[in-house]
Design a protein around this motif. Structure first.
Motif, mmCIF file in Angstrom:
data_model
loop_
_atom_site.group_PDB
_atom_site.id
_atom_site.type_symbol
_atom_site.label_atom_id
_atom_site.label_comp_id
_atom_site.label_asym_id
_atom_site.label_seq_id
_atom_site.Cartn_x
_atom_site.Cartn_y
_atom_site.Cartn_z
ATOM 1 N N ALA A 22 -21.336 53.200 -6.458
ATOM 2 C CA ALA A 22 -22.789 53.410 -6.327
ATOM 3 C C ALA A 22 -23.500 53.059 -7.633
ATOM 4 O O ALA A 22 -24.564 52.440 -7.628
ATOM 5 C CB ALA A 22 -23.061 54.859 -5.943
ATOM 6 N N GLN A 23 -22.895 53.460 -8.746
ATOM 7 C CA GLN A 23 -23.467 53.132 -10.072
ATOM 8 C C GLN A 23 -23.540 51.623 -10.276
ATOM 9 O O GLN A 23 -24.544 51.096 -10.738
ATOM 10 C CB GLN A 23 -22.599 53.738 -11.186
ATOM 11 C CG GLN A 23 -22.854 55.208 -11.430
ATOM 12 C CD GLN A 23 -21.910 55.764 -12.498
ATOM 13 O OE1 GLN A 23 -21.099 55.040 -13.059
ATOM 14 N NE2 GLN A 23 -22.014 57.044 -12.756
ATOM 15 N N THR A 24 -22.445 50.932 -9.905
ATOM 16 C CA THR A 24 -22.386 49.475 -10.057
ATOM 17 C C THR A 24 -23.470 48.802 -9.229
ATOM 18 O O THR A 24 -24.156 47.900 -9.698
ATOM 19 C CB THR A 24 -20.992 48.951 -9.632
ATOM 20 O OG1 THR A 24 -20.001 49.617 -10.416
ATOM 21 C CG2 THR A 24 -20.875 47.459 -9.847
ATOM 22 N N LYS A 25 -23.642 49.264 -7.982
ATOM 23 C CA LYS A 25 -24.656 48.687 -7.102
ATOM 24 C C LYS A 25 -26.059 48.938 -7.644
ATOM 25 O O LYS A 25 -26.927 48.063 -7.570
ATOM 26 C CB LYS A 25 -24.516 49.258 -5.686
ATOM 27 C CG LYS A 25 -23.415 48.561 -4.884
ATOM 28 C CD LYS A 25 -23.316 49.099 -3.482
ATOM 29 C CE LYS A 25 -22.179 48.421 -2.730
ATOM 30 N NZ LYS A 25 -21.857 49.072 -1.470
ATOM 31 N N LYS A 29 -28.652 46.043 -8.777
ATOM 32 C CA LYS A 29 -29.994 45.989 -8.189
ATOM 33 C C LYS A 29 -31.069 45.961 -9.281
ATOM 34 O O LYS A 29 -32.058 45.228 -9.186
ATOM 35 C CB LYS A 29 -30.189 47.218 -7.289
ATOM 36 C CG LYS A 29 -30.931 46.935 -6.018
ATOM 37 C CD LYS A 29 -30.883 48.149 -5.109
ATOM 38 C CE LYS A 29 -31.811 47.918 -3.914
ATOM 39 N NZ LYS A 29 -31.872 49.099 -3.049
ATOM 40 N N LYS A 30 -30.833 46.738 -10.314
ATOM 41 C CA LYS A 30 -31.784 46.815 -11.433
ATOM 42 C C LYS A 30 -31.875 45.460 -12.145
ATOM 43 O O LYS A 30 -32.969 44.981 -12.455
ATOM 44 C CB LYS A 30 -31.320 47.905 -12.424
ATOM 45 C CG LYS A 30 -32.349 48.276 -13.477
ATOM 46 C CD LYS A 30 -31.846 49.454 -14.282
ATOM 47 C CE LYS A 30 -32.894 49.948 -15.268
ATOM 48 N NZ LYS A 30 -32.405 51.093 -16.052
ATOM 49 N N GLN A 36 -35.581 38.598 -10.929
ATOM 50 C CA GLN A 36 -36.406 38.062 -9.838
ATOM 51 C C GLN A 36 -37.901 38.109 -10.123
ATOM 52 O O GLN A 36 -38.662 37.349 -9.529
ATOM 53 C CB GLN A 36 -36.065 38.776 -8.529
ATOM 54 C CG GLN A 36 -34.740 38.281 -7.954
ATOM 55 C CD GLN A 36 -34.190 39.154 -6.837
ATOM 56 O OE1 GLN A 36 -34.684 40.250 -6.595
ATOM 57 N NE2 GLN A 36 -33.148 38.679 -6.177
ATOM 58 N N ALA A 37 -38.299 38.958 -11.048
ATOM 59 C CA ALA A 37 -39.714 38.985 -11.439
ATOM 60 C C ALA A 37 -40.145 37.635 -12.018
ATOM 61 O O ALA A 37 -41.303 37.231 -11.893
ATOM 62 C CB ALA A 37 -39.951 40.097 -12.463
ATOM 63 N N GLU A 38 -39.211 36.905 -12.646
ATOM 64 C CA GLU A 38 -39.504 35.592 -13.233
ATOM 65 C C GLU A 38 -38.864 34.451 -12.437
ATOM 66 O O GLU A 38 -39.396 33.347 -12.372
ATOM 67 C CB GLU A 38 -38.994 35.556 -14.686
ATOM 68 C CG GLU A 38 -39.195 34.241 -15.423
ATOM 69 C CD GLU A 38 -40.653 33.931 -15.776
ATOM 70 O OE1 GLU A 38 -40.982 32.751 -15.908
ATOM 71 O OE2 GLU A 38 -41.456 34.888 -15.900
ATOM 72 N N ASN A 57 -16.859 40.333 -17.264
ATOM 73 C CA ASN A 57 -18.127 40.149 -16.564
ATOM 74 C C ASN A 57 -18.640 41.442 -15.933
ATOM 75 O O ASN A 57 -17.913 42.116 -15.206
ATOM 76 C CB ASN A 57 -17.987 39.100 -15.458
ATOM 77 C CG ASN A 57 -17.810 37.697 -15.993
ATOM 78 O OD1 ASN A 57 -17.759 37.490 -17.204
ATOM 79 N ND2 ASN A 57 -17.713 36.726 -15.101
ATOM 80 N N LEU A 58 -19.909 41.757 -16.224
ATOM 81 C CA LEU A 58 -20.595 42.856 -15.541
ATOM 82 C C LEU A 58 -21.513 42.294 -14.461
ATOM 83 O O LEU A 58 -21.804 42.966 -13.467
ATOM 84 C CB LEU A 58 -21.445 43.668 -16.531
ATOM 85 C CG LEU A 58 -20.745 44.374 -17.695
ATOM 86 C CD1 LEU A 58 -21.768 45.102 -18.553
ATOM 87 C CD2 LEU A 58 -19.693 45.365 -17.184
ATOM 88 N N TYR A 59 -21.979 41.068 -14.689
ATOM 89 C CA TYR A 59 -22.965 40.454 -13.782
ATOM 90 C C TYR A 59 -22.954 38.952 -14.020
ATOM 91 O O TYR A 59 -22.925 38.502 -15.168
ATOM 92 C CB TYR A 59 -24.346 41.033 -14.110
ATOM 93 C CG TYR A 59 -25.493 40.565 -13.238
ATOM 94 C CD1 TYR A 59 -25.953 41.349 -12.181
ATOM 95 C CD2 TYR A 59 -26.139 39.358 -13.496
ATOM 96 C CE1 TYR A 59 -27.030 40.940 -11.390
ATOM 97 C CE2 TYR A 59 -27.206 38.942 -12.709
ATOM 98 C CZ TYR A 59 -27.641 39.734 -11.664
ATOM 99 O OH TYR A 59 -28.703 39.331 -10.889
#
Length: 365
Positions: A22-25, A29-30, A36-38, A57-59
């Motif tokens: 849940a933390q990872t998701k 998302k954050k 996505q704002a840019e 890798n985290l993301y």
């Protein structure tokens, strides 16, 4: 008692796994929302972002299009022009030559370029730290006359060397592309190799950066992302320049994965010994004793009060930004294939969010 503890552990394991999931998701998302704002429009040129901690890798995600004409989606493996992030490689190449005893950063540049005006007062150190005072060629009106010409390094140096200086060496910090062009020329003079060959053999090959290149519009480069500008009528292909003009101040190409290999090579002293590495990442002082926040090829700043090393790049059709936080071994890198979308603040905001997430996670039992 042992069986009771074992049963408790087995009961807790799925709970802990689901909590971590849940933390990872939530974290993913954050980060998605920050980017996505840019970079939220899938039909536009986009970008690639990578976040790692301790080399893991985290993301790692791609956004938008790598090629508008062919309607090709961006993928994390795409190759981008990195612009001024090239300066990191030029600075490390100079330190590698110093490590080999072939030059000294305190040498005056007249030792290598005999006829350079005021060359006995300007040192390699001044060039590395943007404190030389020589004219930045990107601010010269006559730049358009050579922008598409194939220039030899000496011709590039000759283009700006006789311009009036902006200030005496060591008097001010003023970001300067010309200084890094001179450094590239010195690398060629001292090593006997072309800048491209020196960087490829001594850095890309040693660090395993098999998808990094000296830029070319003619070579077929697998997974190349195409660069764009945004005009009133829509997107257009990037302005064509000769890469021999930005040369060692901004002509390299890479992927986010290769840039992680670069970061790891620096961290593990694959290319430089610790003493030489330290020179790149320490702050220096002006003639009046005032400290400024630039080492050799990196800005030395902070994020939320935590020291970082960072540098961006901008070249026709592309923008880049990299942030490394030594205290947490966090590396964040972002590339864009349109100079209408800047990854600079996005990358810094991602680094802030990652620091916050790590801080929150460390407080939990």
């Amino acid at each position: 008692m042992i069986i009771k503890k074992l049963i408790t552990s087995l009961v807790l394991l799925p709970f802990l796994a689901s909590t971590m999931g849940a933390q990872t998701k939530r974290y993913e998302k954050k980060i998605d929302s920050i980017i996505q704002a840019e970079f939220g429009n899938r039909a536009e040129p986009g970008g690639v972002f990578l976040i790692t901690q301790n080399g893991k890798n985290l993301y790692r995600k791609a956004f938008g299009k790598a090629n508008l004409e062919l309607n090709v989606n961006m993928v994390p493996e795409n190759v981008f022009q990195v612009g001024s992030m090239t300066k990191q490689f030029t600075a490390v190449a100079i330190l590698m030559l110093e490590q080999e005893g072939k030059l000294n950063v305190n040498d005056p540049i007249s030792k290598y370029i005999k006829d350079y005006p005021n060359g006995d007062k300007i040192t390699i150190h001044h060039l590395l730290t943007h404190t030389s005072g020589i004219k930045d060629f990107t601010k010269m009106k006559s730049l358009s006359s050579i922008a598409q010409k194939e220039m030899k390094p000496q011709e590039m140096v000759d283009f700006f060397k006789n311009e009036p200086v902006d200030f005496a060496p060591g008097e001010k910090f003023d970001y300067n592309n010309s200084g890094y062009v001179v450094l590239g020329y010195i690398i060629e003079l001292v090593s006997g190799a072309s800048y491209e060959d020196f960087i490829t053999k001594n850095i890309f090959d040693k660090a395993g950066m098999s998808h990094s290149y000296y830029a070319s519009d003619r070579k077929v480069i697998p997974q190349r992302a195409y660069g764009y500008h945004k005009k009133e009528q829509g997107f257009v292909n990037k302005t064509v320049i000769s890469f021999s003009v930005p040369f060692s101040s901004g002509s390299l190409m890479s992927t986010v994965d290769d840039m992680l290999k670069w970061q790891q090579a620096l961290l593990k002293n694959t290319l430089l010994n610790p003493a030489e590495t330290q020179k790149a990442f320490q702050k220096y002082k002006l003639n009046n004793g005032e400290e400024f926040t630039y080492g050799y090829g990196w800005h030395l700043k902070d994020i939320n009060g935590i020291p970082d090393r960072e540098h961006g790049g901008s070249v026709f059709g592309f923008k880049s930004m990299g942030v490394y936080i030594p205290g947490e071994d966090i590396y964040v890198i972002g590339f864009s294939n349109c100079d209408c979308h800047s990854p600079t603040e996005v990358t810094r905001n991602i680094a802030k969010a990652t620091l916050s997430e790590i801080k929150t996670s460390s407080k939990k039992p």
